[in-house]
Design a protein around this motif. Structure first.
Motif, PDB file in Angstrom:
ATOM      1  N   ALA A  86       0.941  -1.050  -0.105  1.00 13.76           N
ATOM      2  CA  ALA A  86      -0.045   0.113   0.085  1.00 13.76           C
ATOM      3  C   ALA A  86       1.048   1.203   0.037  1.00 13.76           C
ATOM      4  O   ALA A  86       0.773   2.124  -0.628  1.00 13.76           O
ATOM      5  CB  ALA A  86      -0.926  -0.062   1.169  1.00 13.76           C
ATOM      6  N   PRO A 112      -9.627  -6.256  -4.399  1.00 18.22           N
ATOM      7  CA  PRO A 112      -9.783  -5.306  -3.031  1.00 18.22           C
ATOM      8  C   PRO A 112      -8.779  -4.725  -2.395  1.00 18.22           C
ATOM      9  O   PRO A 112      -8.756  -3.476  -2.028  1.00 18.22           O
ATOM     10  CB  PRO A 112     -10.243  -6.295  -2.139  1.00 18.22           C
ATOM     11  CG  PRO A 112     -10.786  -7.664  -2.858  1.00 18.22           C
ATOM     12  CD  PRO A 112      -9.832  -7.651  -3.947  1.00 18.22           C
ATOM     13  N   GLU A 115      -8.623  -1.626  -4.783  1.00 14.59           N
ATOM     14  CA  GLU A 115      -9.661  -0.814  -4.683  1.00 14.59           C
ATOM     15  C   GLU A 115      -9.623   0.305  -3.356  1.00 14.59           C
ATOM     16  O   GLU A 115     -10.030   1.501  -3.681  1.00 14.59           O
ATOM     17  CB  GLU A 115     -10.925  -1.510  -4.456  1.00 14.59           C
ATOM     18  CG  GLU A 115     -11.438  -2.133  -5.879  1.00 14.59           C
ATOM     19  CD  GLU A 115     -12.614  -3.036  -5.796  1.00 14.59           C
ATOM     20  OE1 GLU A 115     -13.395  -3.237  -6.571  1.00 14.59           O
ATOM     21  OE2 GLU A 115     -12.970  -3.532  -4.539  1.00 14.59           O
ATOM     22  N   LYS A 116      -8.707  -0.053  -2.541  1.00 11.34           N
ATOM     23  CA  LYS A 116      -8.460   0.752  -1.446  1.00 11.34           C
ATOM     24  C   LYS A 116      -7.701   1.952  -1.867  1.00 11.34           C
ATOM     25  O   LYS A 116      -7.677   3.100  -1.118  1.00 11.34           O
ATOM     26  CB  LYS A 116      -7.733   0.083  -0.310  1.00 11.34           C
ATOM     27  CG  LYS A 116      -8.411  -0.937   0.185  1.00 11.34           C
ATOM     28  CD  LYS A 116      -7.429  -1.724   1.386  1.00 11.34           C
ATOM     29  CE  LYS A 116      -8.059  -3.207   1.973  1.00 11.34           C
ATOM     30  NZ  LYS A 116      -7.107  -4.015   2.725  1.00 11.34           N
ATOM     31  N   SER A 117      -7.096   1.983  -3.092  1.00  9.72           N
ATOM     32  CA  SER A 117      -6.254   3.093  -3.579  1.00  9.72           C
ATOM     33  C   SER A 117      -7.353   3.669  -4.658  1.00  9.72           C
ATOM     34  O   SER A 117      -6.753   4.454  -5.563  1.00  9.72           O
ATOM     35  CB  SER A 117      -5.175   2.753  -4.153  1.00  9.72           C
ATOM     36  OG  SER A 117      -4.043   2.123  -2.947  1.00  9.72           O
ATOM     37  N   LYS A 118      -8.650   3.691  -4.583  1.00  7.71           N
ATOM     38  CA  LYS A 118      -9.486   4.094  -5.433  1.00  7.71           C
ATOM     39  C   LYS A 118      -9.389   3.618  -6.948  1.00  7.71           C
ATOM     40  O   LYS A 118      -9.805   4.199  -7.986  1.00  7.71           O
ATOM     41  CB  LYS A 118      -9.502   5.622  -5.474  1.00  7.71           C
ATOM     42  CG  LYS A 118      -9.735   6.219  -4.402  1.00  7.71           C
ATOM     43  CD  LYS A 118      -9.732   7.630  -4.118  1.00  7.71           C
ATOM     44  CE  LYS A 118     -10.043   8.127  -2.759  1.00  7.71           C
ATOM     45  NZ  LYS A 118      -9.892   9.225  -2.517  1.00  7.71           N
TER      46      LYS A 118
END
Length: 133
Positions: A86, A112, A115-118
């Motif tokens: 990340a 997933p 997706e946390k980083s858009k």
């Protein structure tokens, strides 16, 4: 554990260190040291360092304005699940802040994570490869 995330320009990355990460991940056995040296010298890359040991790596390929692709996000197996991936992706995205569209390819189980980083999964596009052999 104190991991430093540094761009290639601040702390050069050796091809042999990248090759060790690729080997640990089971990636790219056909990539030679000279080709990786060229890649490092001619692109944008970021390393995750535990002291002098490279434990993570990511790079981007870009035209500098409209498009960029994040490639080769790899973390040594002994350092996975510690947030290093990340941090690497975040640093690469910061460096690409002026780019209109940033893309990447990943395995389904990693959706997933990205997706946390858009990043958003696109069902309307298909990955196609043309591989020189």
């Amino acid at each position: 554990m104190s991991i430093q995330i540094l761009p290639f320009s601040d702390k050069p990355i050796k091809a042999t260190d990248v090759m060790r990460l690729y080997e640990d991940a089971g990636w790219w056995p056909e990539r030679g040291e000279g080709d990786i040296e060229w890649m490092l010298a001619n692109g944008q890359s970021v390393g995750a360092w535990d002291g002098e040991a490279l434990v993570g790596f990511a790079r981007a390929v870009s035209d500098g304005k409209f498009r960029a692709y994040i490639e080769d996000v790899v973390i040594h197996s002994a350092y996975q699940r510690d947030g290093i991936g990340a941090q690497l992706v975040s640093r690469v995205l910061d460096d690409l802040a002026n780019i209109d569209v940033i893309s990447l390819f990943c395995e389904q189980h990693l959706i997933p994570f990205y997706e946390k980083s858009k990043f958003r999964h696109s069902k309307s596009q298909y990955v196609m490869h043309r591989i020189r052999r």
